[in-house]
Design an enzyme around this catalytic site. Structure first.
Site, PDB file in Angstrom:
ATOM      1  N   ARG A  39      28.299  22.710  43.829  1.00 52.19           N
ATOM      2  CA  ARG A  39      29.657  23.319  44.105  1.00 52.19           C
ATOM      3  C   ARG A  39      29.312  24.719  44.818  1.00 52.19           C
ATOM      4  O   ARG A  39      30.209  25.104  45.583  1.00 52.19           O
ATOM      5  CB  ARG A  39      30.635  23.247  43.136  1.00 52.19           C
ATOM      6  CG  ARG A  39      31.084  21.813  42.740  1.00 52.19           C
ATOM      7  CD  ARG A  39      32.098  22.163  41.500  1.00 52.19           C
ATOM      8  NE  ARG A  39      32.835  20.752  41.457  1.00 52.19           N
ATOM      9  CZ  ARG A  39      33.666  20.763  40.294  1.00 52.19           C
ATOM     10  NH1 ARG A  39      33.807  21.358  39.423  1.00 52.19           N
ATOM     11  NH2 ARG A  39      34.148  19.470  40.609  1.00 52.19           N
ATOM     12  N   LYS A 203      37.512   3.407  31.404  1.00 50.18           N
ATOM     13  CA  LYS A 203      38.731   3.315  30.903  1.00 50.18           C
ATOM     14  C   LYS A 203      39.544   2.793  32.039  1.00 50.18           C
ATOM     15  O   LYS A 203      39.684   3.319  33.040  1.00 50.18           O
ATOM     16  CB  LYS A 203      39.708   4.324  30.398  1.00 50.18           C
ATOM     17  CG  LYS A 203      39.004   4.722  29.093  1.00 50.18           C
ATOM     18  CD  LYS A 203      39.971   5.652  28.336  1.00 50.18           C
ATOM     19  CE  LYS A 203      39.389   6.637  27.529  1.00 50.18           C
ATOM     20  NZ  LYS A 203      39.871   8.119  27.564  1.00 50.18           N
ATOM     21  N   GLY A 360      32.514  13.045  40.261  1.00 49.43           N
ATOM     22  CA  GLY A 360      32.475  12.982  38.807  1.00 49.43           C
ATOM     23  C   GLY A 360      31.118  12.065  38.454  1.00 49.43           C
ATOM     24  O   GLY A 360      30.135  12.530  38.892  1.00 49.43           O
ATOM     25  N   GLY A 383      38.271  14.550  39.490  1.00 51.46           N
ATOM     26  CA  GLY A 383      39.769  14.252  39.222  1.00 51.46           C
ATOM     27  C   GLY A 383      40.357  14.351  40.511  1.00 51.46           C
ATOM     28  O   GLY A 383      41.484  13.554  40.961  1.00 51.46           O
TER      29      GLY A 383
HETATM   30  C1  3PG Z   1      36.663  19.774  37.792  1.00 52.01           C
HETATM   31  O1  3PG Z   1      35.481  19.768  37.574  1.00 52.01           O
HETATM   32  O2  3PG Z   1      37.157  18.472  37.608  1.00 52.01           O
HETATM   33  C2  3PG Z   1      37.356  20.725  38.276  1.00 52.01           C
HETATM   34  O3  3PG Z   1      36.772  21.894  38.400  1.00 52.01           O
HETATM   35  C3  3PG Z   1      38.881  20.870  37.938  1.00 52.01           C
HETATM   36  O4  3PG Z   1      38.464  21.343  36.421  1.00 52.01           O
HETATM   37  P1  3PG Z   1      39.547  20.814  35.439  1.00 52.01           P
HETATM   38  O5  3PG Z   1      39.622  19.518  35.151  1.00 52.01           O
HETATM   39  O6  3PG Z   1      39.090  21.669  34.013  1.00 52.01           O
HETATM   40  O7  3PG Z   1      40.878  21.279  35.747  1.00 52.01           O
END
Ligand code: 3PG
Ligand code: MG
Length: 403
Positions: A39, A203, A360, A383
């Site tokens: 990142r 899920k 993710g 997310g």
């Molecule tokens: C992540 O890694 O999902 C993003 O940086 C957002 O972080 P958060 O889910 O803690 O808001």
């Protein structure tokens, strides 16, 4: 103008100006050491461009989920060090518990054109996640213009990702934001067909809107991972002790019906790797066997897709021109249960297709399995890419001025 219709860093005049840049430096850390700097690397093009154009570059980000204000383990100090190495120039770390404090103000006041300052973790301020104006105003007081390049946090309407634009009107998206939306957006909204989406992960509940939205777009939808068992149960199969969400059986039936009505090919596992229980620890040796997906023994738990399914899913991927993947096919952290996820990653690597990994766990899996450099695009958002695939507007993009 970008394909987003938003002003970009290219069009922002920054020479001699203080530019507040929201990045997603929420990187994995172990004992204060950054374990994956993707990142940070992904944020470099925007930062370099602003330096080159003579801006005073003030960076901010959250890290982790500090619940009660400042905590040493959530400090961005290690990020400042790594960023400085990557940029090859000093990065002044303004270590204020209140983020915009004496250190930040003094550091910004002392900046020359092309200098870089990093603020402390924005979540050290309790207003951040509630998007309360006091913190947005403090952030805005430091800068003349604002760039959001934090795609991974663009689904959050927080002070630093959205609220601050109430108080700084000269705004733009960064290169990473543009790139993410170009790949994800083109894949989903203007795909070269056949277009296949692969969804996995534990899920069903996490993917309800993604399944629904993607069924309007894809030619083939592949469902694997933990969430597949709720679909198998909805078909009336016995699934043993596999993960199931009883409250989503009707939803799965609706989605299977929707697929049929839309002429979408919906692929579910036809065979399943089962074991007596979930591995503990996750990478512990485990005795597993493969059974047909409609005859999982009552005392067994499904933990990966079987060999026939690997072939079925791989063939679908190899016949596609666009593939989007979110969510592993099995417990890939365990060598015995990684074959399904590995097979999908390999098929994507081999396919003559645009291949997009929706961040993710699937991004982690693809990199851990060594296919990182063989994908067209790996999203830096988890997310955020999921919400984008749901067809939602992301607040961190919506708040930027139109081009
Ligand atoms: C992540 O890694 O999902 C993003 O940086 C957002 O972080 P958060 O889910 O803690 O808001
Ligand atoms: Mg998250």
């Amino acid at each position: 103008m970008s394909s987003l219709g938003k002003k970009t860093v290219e069009e922002l005049s920054v020479s001699g100006k203080r530019v507040l840049v929201r990045c997603d430096f929420n990187v994995p850390m172990k004992d204060g050491v950054i374990t994956n700097d993707n990142r940070i690397v992904a944020a470099l093009p925007t930062i370099k461009k602003l330096i080159e154009n003579g801006g005073k570059v003030i960076l901010c980000s959250h890290l982790g989920k500090p619940k009660n204000g400042p905590e040493e383990k959530f400090s961005l100090a290690p990020v400042a060090v790594r960023l400085s190495e990557l940029l090859g120039q000093p990065v002044v770390f303004a270590n204020d518990d209140e983020v915009v404090g004496e250190n930040a103000k003094a550091a910004v006041a002392a900046m020359n054109n092309g200098d870089v300052v990093l603020l402390q973790n924005t979540r050290f301020r309790k207003e951040e996640t509630k998007n309360i104006d006091t913190f947005s105003k403090d952030l805005a007081s430091l800068a003349d213009c604002y760039v959001n390049d934090a795609f991974g946090s663009a689904h959050r309407a927080h002070c630093s990702t959205a609220g601050v634009t109430e108080f700084i009107k000269d705004t733009a998206v960064g290169y990473l934001m543009e790139k993410e939306i170009r790949y994800l957006g083109n894949a989903v909204n203007d795909p070269v067909r056949p277009f296949t989406a692969i969804l996995g992960g534990a899920k069903v509940a996490d993917k309800l809107n993604v399944i629904d939205n993607l069924l309007n777009k894809v030619d083939t939808l592949i469902i694997g991972g933990g969430m597949a068992y709720t679909f198998l149960a909805a078909k009336g199969y016995g699934i043993g002790t596999s993960l199931v969400d009883e409250t989503k059986l009707d939803y799965c039936k609706d989605m299977m019906k929707k697929a049929e009505e839309k002429g979408v090919q919906l692929l579910l596992p036809v065979d399943t790797v089962v074991a007596a229980s979930f591995p503990d620890p996750i990478d512990a040796p485990i005795a597993a066997e493969t059974v047909a997906s409609n005859s999982i023994p009552a005392d067994k738990m499904g933990l990966d897709i079987g060999e026939e399914t690997r072939k079925l899913f791989s063939d679908a991927v190899l016949n596609s021109k666009t593939v989007v993947w979110n969510g592993p096919m099995g417990v890939f952290e365990n060598p015995t249960l990684a074959a399904g996820t590995l097979a999908v990653a390999k098929a994507m690597a081999d396919a003559d297709a645009t291949t997009v990994i929706g961040g993710g766990d699937s991004a982690a899996a693809v990199m851990q399995l060594g296919f990182g450099d063989q994908m067209t695009h790996i999203s830096t958002g988890g997310g955020a890419s999921l919400e984008y695939l749901e067809g939602k507007e992301l607040p961190g993009i919506a708040c930027i001025q139109n081009a």
